[in-house]
Design an enzyme around this catalytic site. Structure first.
Site, short mmCIF file in Angstrom:
data_model
loop_
_atom_site.label_atom_id
_atom_site.label_comp_id
_atom_site.label_asym_id
_atom_site.label_seq_id
_atom_site.Cartn_x
_atom_site.Cartn_y
_atom_site.Cartn_z
N SER A 72 77.17 -11.54 45.00
CA SER A 72 76.32 -12.16 46.02
C SER A 72 76.74 -13.62 46.21
O SER A 72 77.05 -14.32 45.24
CB SER A 72 74.85 -12.11 45.59
OG SER A 72 74.41 -10.78 45.47
N LYS B 95 63.34 -8.81 49.51
CA LYS B 95 63.39 -9.94 48.57
C LYS B 95 62.64 -11.10 49.22
O LYS B 95 63.19 -11.83 50.05
CB LYS B 95 64.84 -10.33 48.26
CG LYS B 95 65.54 -9.38 47.31
CD LYS B 95 66.80 -10.01 46.77
CE LYS B 95 67.44 -9.14 45.70
NZ LYS B 95 68.65 -9.78 45.12
N ARG C 48 70.48 0.86 43.11
CA ARG C 48 69.73 -0.26 42.55
C ARG C 48 68.43 0.26 41.94
O ARG C 48 67.58 0.80 42.65
CB ARG C 48 69.44 -1.31 43.64
CG ARG C 48 68.72 -2.54 43.11
CD ARG C 48 68.74 -3.67 44.11
NE ARG C 48 67.96 -3.38 45.30
CZ ARG C 48 67.90 -4.16 46.38
NH1 ARG C 48 68.63 -5.26 46.42
NH2 ARG C 48 67.15 -3.84 47.41
#
Length: 212
Positions: A111, A140, A42
């Protein structure tokens, strides 16, 4: 390419914010030596050229350990490095669009935060799901923690491997037993550790007992 349950047992998601004393490559190799069963690369701030170069290096590294590499969000990068999989969020590309671009040989992870999202993702071709946030997470800050029974409800509603993500560490990992998930996706629990290989070995042993 069908996603096997074993790939999801200990799924490492990279975050170069923790790459200080070691390079990201060195951190990932330490995690691979410790037993991670999949790696998701990522990157949010690299140029496309840099991202592709890094992804190609990570693909070779993961292949050396027999572990699949997933690319986060970026189809072009996934195709360029011949990744094993790509993971997209709810606000990213539609899984059907992704499948049309990557073909049948690449795994697609999506997701999901509810039974409805999970079923829709699978209907559109998802091979595996990332479900969360399991716990409060600093990675997050806007991620909403799922109700305790949601993981189990999602697991029962679909027939693809599910990995829980969000705020998971050695202390709270046992709380996920019996939810029907295939494993856990970890960021800081792996990459913020001082001894990544050693910590990953301990996490692998725990996940082996819970989900293996």
């Amino acid at each position: 390419m069908k996603c096997q349950k074993k790939y999801m047992q200990l799924y490492a998601v990279t975050d170069r914010a923790w790459a200080k004393e070691q390079s990201l490559y060195e951190q990932v190799e330490a995690a691979l030596k410790g037993g991670v069963t999949a790696v998701q690369l990522r990157e949010k701030h690299l140029s496309e050229e840099e991202y592709i170069k890094e992804a190609c290096e990570m693909k070779k590294l993961c292949a050396k350990y027999g572990v699949p590499l997933f690319i986060n969000d970026n189809v072009k990068v996934a195709l360029a490095c011949h990744a094993d999989g790509i993971h997209v969020g709810q606000n990213d590309m539609d899984p059907e669009e992704v499948r049309a671009l990557v073909g049948d040989d690449m795994m697609i992870g999506v997701s999901a935060h509810s039974v409805e999202e999970a079923q829709e993702a699978v209907r559109k071709g998802a091979d595996c799901l990332g479900v969360g946030a399991a716990f409060a997470t600093l990675t997050k800050s806007d991620a909403k923690v799922l109700p305790p029974d949601m993981l189990q409800a999602i697991s029962k509603s679909v027939d693809v491997p599910i990995v829980a993500i969000g705020g998971i560490n050695r202390d709270n990992l046992p709380q996920l037993a019996g939810t029907g998930i295939s494993g856990v996706a970890l960021v800081s629990a792996i990459f913020a550790a001082k001894e990544i290989e050693q910590e990953t070995r301990a996490l692998f042993q725990m996940t082996e007992e819970l989900f293996g």
